[in-house]
Design a protein around this motif. Structure first.
Motif, PDB file in Angstrom:
ATOM      1  N   ASN A 189      66.634  48.910  71.761  1.00  0.00           N
ATOM      2  CA  ASN A 189      67.812  49.765  71.832  1.00  0.00           C
ATOM      3  C   ASN A 189      68.701  49.312  72.980  1.00  0.00           C
ATOM      4  O   ASN A 189      68.212  49.168  74.101  1.00  0.00           O
ATOM      5  CB  ASN A 189      67.417  51.225  72.063  1.00  0.00           C
TER       6      ASN A 189
ATOM      7  N   GLN B 289      67.086  50.727  64.653  1.00  0.00           N
ATOM      8  CA  GLN B 289      67.029  51.448  65.922  1.00  0.00           C
ATOM      9  C   GLN B 289      66.103  52.654  65.896  1.00  0.00           C
ATOM     10  O   GLN B 289      65.778  53.214  66.946  1.00  0.00           O
ATOM     11  CB  GLN B 289      68.440  51.903  66.321  1.00  0.00           C
TER      12      GLN B 289
ATOM     13  N   ASN C 253      70.187  57.520  70.133  1.00  0.00           N
ATOM     14  CA  ASN C 253      70.215  56.594  68.992  1.00  0.00           C
ATOM     15  C   ASN C 253      70.569  57.325  67.698  1.00  0.00           C
ATOM     16  O   ASN C 253      71.373  56.843  66.895  1.00  0.00           O
ATOM     17  CB  ASN C 253      68.887  55.845  68.860  1.00  0.00           C
TER      18      ASN C 253
ATOM     19  N   LEU D 105      74.129  44.811  68.841  1.00  0.00           N
ATOM     20  CA  LEU D 105      74.418  45.501  67.575  1.00  0.00           C
ATOM     21  C   LEU D 105      75.828  45.210  67.063  1.00  0.00           C
ATOM     22  O   LEU D 105      75.996  44.942  65.864  1.00  0.00           O
ATOM     23  CB  LEU D 105      74.187  47.004  67.730  1.00  0.00           C
TER      24      LEU D 105
ATOM     25  N   THR E  37      69.392  41.746  62.491  1.00  0.00           N
ATOM     26  CA  THR E  37      69.498  42.325  63.840  1.00  0.00           C
ATOM     27  C   THR E  37      68.419  41.755  64.750  1.00  0.00           C
ATOM     28  O   THR E  37      68.673  41.424  65.919  1.00  0.00           O
ATOM     29  CB  THR E  37      69.372  43.853  63.774  1.00  0.00           C
TER      30      THR E  37
ATOM     31  N   SER F  49      69.938  54.452  74.286  1.00  0.00           N
ATOM     32  CA  SER F  49      68.630  54.846  74.803  1.00  0.00           C
ATOM     33  C   SER F  49      68.718  56.212  75.467  1.00  0.00           C
ATOM     34  O   SER F  49      69.774  56.638  75.921  1.00  0.00           O
ATOM     35  CB  SER F  49      68.136  53.814  75.823  1.00  0.00           C
TER      36      SER F  49
END
Length: 570
Positions: free
Chosen positions: A400, A487, A418, A339, A320, A405
Motif C-alpha cells: 500500500n 490493495q 485503502n 498505483l 500492479t 495506509s
C-alpha cells in the motif's frame, strides 16, 4: 538619574524625587536604575532555573525511589510505582524503565541504583538522572523483584508521564491508555494536565481518564455521578469496562446510574455496529462495481457470457505487482506513485488480452451462448496456468502506498484509507465511463448496437469493430479493477474466481447493460451481504443473497433497470 522625556506620558515632565538610601550616606539615585533592573531579572531567572527545579524534584522523588530498597512484596513494589507515576515528573521514567528491564538494584546501605551488564564490578547509575556513579561489586547488589503484572503497571505509569509530551498525539494516546487503568492517585496529575492542555481533543480524553480515576476514588457521590455522565458520553466498549466495577457493586445511586449509562452505551455500540457494517457493505459494493462494470458492458452490448472476466481482473493485479517490483528495484522513491503508474498499464494489458480473445475466438461464436461460455472458461484456465508458470502459485505481495495506509475513526466506526480510496476510485471510474458512453462517438455507436444491431449496421456503423472495442474496453476496466483489488485482497492466480459469480449476480440484478443498474445492484448486494454476515455467516449469507436474487428474477427477469434493445425483443 533623569529619564528621557520621550518615555514619559504626554504632558508630564519628570521632577526630582527625594533620594532613598541603601545604607547611611549612599543614596539610591547614585546606583544606575538599569543595573538594578538587570540584577532583579537575573535573580528571578536563577530562582526558577531548571537547576533549581531539578533540585526540588530530585529531593521529592528520591525518598519514593528509595522505597524500592529491601525485600519488598510485589504489592509494595507496585504501590511505589504508582507513587512515582503520581509525581508527574518525566525524569522518573529512568527508574521505571530500569525496573521493567530488571536493572534496578538496592545496596546494603539502602540506596537504589541502576546496574547494567554482567561485568564484576558492575557499572552503576543514578536512578533519577541516569548519571554514572562508578562501579560496585555484584555481590553488594540485590535486584528489585518484578513480575509481569508489575511490568504492566510500569507501562501504565510511563503512559501517565507522557502526558507532558510536546507532541499532542502522544498526549492523546497517553490519555487513551490511562482510561481503563487510571487510579485514584492519578487524579492530581490529570488535573494538572487538564489545566494546561490547549488542544480540545486531547483535553477531552484527559477529562475522560480523570473521570475513570474519580469513579475508583473515595470522592463525593455527586462528583462520581458527573464522572459517570462523562464516561457515558464517550460511549464505547472501554466505557463499559470502566462502568463494570460499579455495576457489580451493591445496589446504590451510583450502581443505578452506572447501569443506565451502560445500557445507553450498549445501544450506541449496536447502532455504530450497524453503521460499520453498512460501511463494509459500501466498500464491498465498490469492489463489486469495479469487477462487474466491465462485464455489464460486454454482456449488455454483445450478449457474451465471458467466464474469463475474472482473469482480466487478475491480470490487472499482477501488472500492479510487476510495476511495484520494478519501482522497488530501480526507483524506490517513486513507490507512492506505483498505483498511478500501474493503472494505464493494467488497462492496456487486460484490454489487449480481451481484444485478442474477441478477434481470434469469440467473434466466431456469436449467437452460440453455450459454446461461448465453455470457450471463455477454457481461456480462464489457460490464463491461470500461465500466471502460475510465470509467477508461481503462491500469493504475491503488493504494498500500500503511504496515502492508502492506516485508518481513522468516525465515532465508533473504523475507516481504512485503502477502502475509502477504492470507493472514491470506483465513483470516478463509474462516472468517467458513463460520460464516455453518452458523450463520445464510440459510446454512441455502442448504444446504437445495443438497441438495434441491424439498424446500426445499415447506418454504416462497423458492428464487428464496435464489438471488438467494446470487449477490449470491458476487459481493460476489469484490469483497472485488479489494481484496486490488489490493495485489499491477495494477489494470486485465483484472484478473479472470487468475484466472477458475484459480478454476474450484480449485472443480472441491476439490469443487463445498464450502468446505473450495475451501481445500484453492486451497492445493494454489498450492504445486504455485510448485514447478513453477523447473523448467518459469510457462506450462508451469500446463499441467502443468491436465493433472494433468484426469487427477484422470477418477478423481474430483466433486472431493476431493464435495458431496451435487441436482446429484450429477441
Amino acid at each position: 538619574m533623569t529619564l528621557p522625556h520621550a518615555i514619559l506620558p504626554p504632558g508630564r515632565r519628570q521632577t526630582a524625587a527625594p533620594p532613598i538610601f541603601l545604607s547611611p550616606g549612599v543614596p539610591m539615585t547614585l546606583i544606575p536604575l538599569r543595573l538594578l533592573l538587570f540584577a532583579g531579572l537575573m535573580w528571578m531567572a536563577l530562582a526558577v532555573s531548571p537547576g533549581a527545579a531539578f533540585a526540588q524534584d530530585a529531593a521529592s522523588v528520591a525518598p519514593i525511589i528509595s522505597e524500592f530498597s529491601g525485600k519488598k512484596s510485589f504489592d509494595e513494589t507496585e504501590a511505589t510505582v504508582r507513587k512515582l507515576a503520581a509525581t508527574g515528573d518525566p525524569a522518573v521514567a529512568v527508574a521505571l524503565n530500569a525496573l521493567a528491564a530488571g536493572e534496578l538494584f538496592y545496596r546494603a546501605d539502602g540506596s537504589v541504583v541502576i546496574a547494567r551488564g554482567k561485568a564484576d564490578p558492575a557499572e552503576i547509575l543514578d536512578p533519577y538522572t541516569g548519571a554514572p556513579l562508578g562501579t560496585a561489586p555484584v555481590a553488594d547488589l540485590e535486584k528489585v523483584r518484578v513480575k509481569n503484572s508489575i511490568r504492566v503497571v510500569v507501562a501504565d505509569a510511563l503512559g501517565t508521564l507522557t502526558l507532558g509530551s510536546p507532541d499532542p498525539e502522544r498526549r492523546r494516546a497517553a490519555a487513551m491508555n490511562l482510561f481503563t487503568s487510571a487510579t485514584p492517585e492519578q487524579v492530581g496529575v490529570l488535573d494538572a494536565a487538564i489545566a494546561k492542555e490547549e488542544v480540545l481533543a486531547v483535553k477531552l480524553r484527559l477529562e475522560q481518564a480523570r473521570a475513570a480515576a474519580v469513579i475508583k476514588s473515595d470522592r463525593p457521590v455527586a462528583e462520581k455521578l458527573a464522572a459517570i455522565d462523562l464516561i457515558a458520553a464517550r460511549g464505547d466498549r472501554q466505557s463499559l469496562v470502566v462502568l463494570g466495577e460499579i455495576r457489580s457493586a451493591e445496589a446504590s445511586e451510583l450502581t443505578a446510574a452506572a447501569t443506565a449509562a451502560a445500557e445507553a452505551i450498549e445501544q450506541n455500540i449496536t447502532l455504530w455496529g450497524y453503521a460499520q457494517n453498512v460501511w463494509y457493505g459500501l466498500s464491498l459494493g465498490s469492489v463489486l462495481l469495479l469487477a462487474a462494470i466491465g462485464l455489464a458492458i460486454t454482456f449488455g452490448v454483445m450478449g457474451v457470457i465471458n467466464m474469463a472476466h475474472g482473469e482480466m481482473v487478475m491480470l490487472g493485479a499482477y501488472t500492479t505487482f510487476v510495476v511495484q517490483e520494478a519501482i522497488r528495484t530501480h526507483a524506490p522513491g517513486l513507490f507512492d506513485w506505483s498505483l498511478p503508474i500501474a493503472l494505464p498499464l493494467a488497462f492496456a494489458v487486460s484490454a489487449l488480452v480481451g481484444l485478442i480473445m474477441e478477434r481470434f475466438l469469440i467473434r466466431f461464436l456469436y449467437g452460440r451462448p453455450l459454446e461461448t461460455l465453455l470457450a471463455t472458461y477454457g481461456v480462464s484456465l489457460i490464463l491461470q496456468q500461465g500466471i502460475r508458470t510465470i509467477f508461481g502459485p503462491t500469493n504475491r505481495e503488493v504494498g500500500n502506498p503511504s496515502w492508502m495506509s492506516g485508518a481513522f475513526d468516525v465515532g465508533l466506526m473504523s475507516v481504512t484509507w485503502n477502502r475509502a480510496w477504492i470507493i472514491v476510485f470506483s465513483a470516478v471510474i463509474f462516472f468517467a465511463l458513463l460520460a464516455a458512453l453518452n458523450r463520445t462517438a464510440m459510446g454512441l455507436q455502442m448504444r446504437a448496437v445495443t438497441q438495434n444491431r441491424k439498424m446500426a449496421s445499415a447506418m454504416g456503423i462497423r458492428t464487428p469493430w464496435v464489438d471488438a472495442m467494446t470487449f477490449a474496453l470491458g476487459s481493460g476496466i476489469a484490469g483497472i479493477a485488479g489494481v484496486a483489488l490488489s490493495q485489499i485482497d491477495n494477489v494470486s492466480p485465483d484472484l478473479g474466481q472470487g468475484y466472477i459469480i458475484d459480478s454476474f449476480m450484480v449485472v443480472v440484478f441491476g439490469g443487463v447493460g445498464n450502468l446505473w443498474g450495475t451501481l445500484v445492484g453492486a451497492m445493494s448486494l454489498g450492504i445486504v451481504n455485510k448485514l447478513l454476515e453477523p447473523y448467518a455467516g459469510a457462506v450462508l449469507g451469500k446463499i441467502v443473497v443468491l436465493v433472494l436474487i433468484i426469487l427477484f428474477i422470477q418477478k423481474r427477469p430483466r433486472g431493476l433497470f431493464a435495458q431496451k434493445g435487441r436482446f429484450v425483443e429477441a
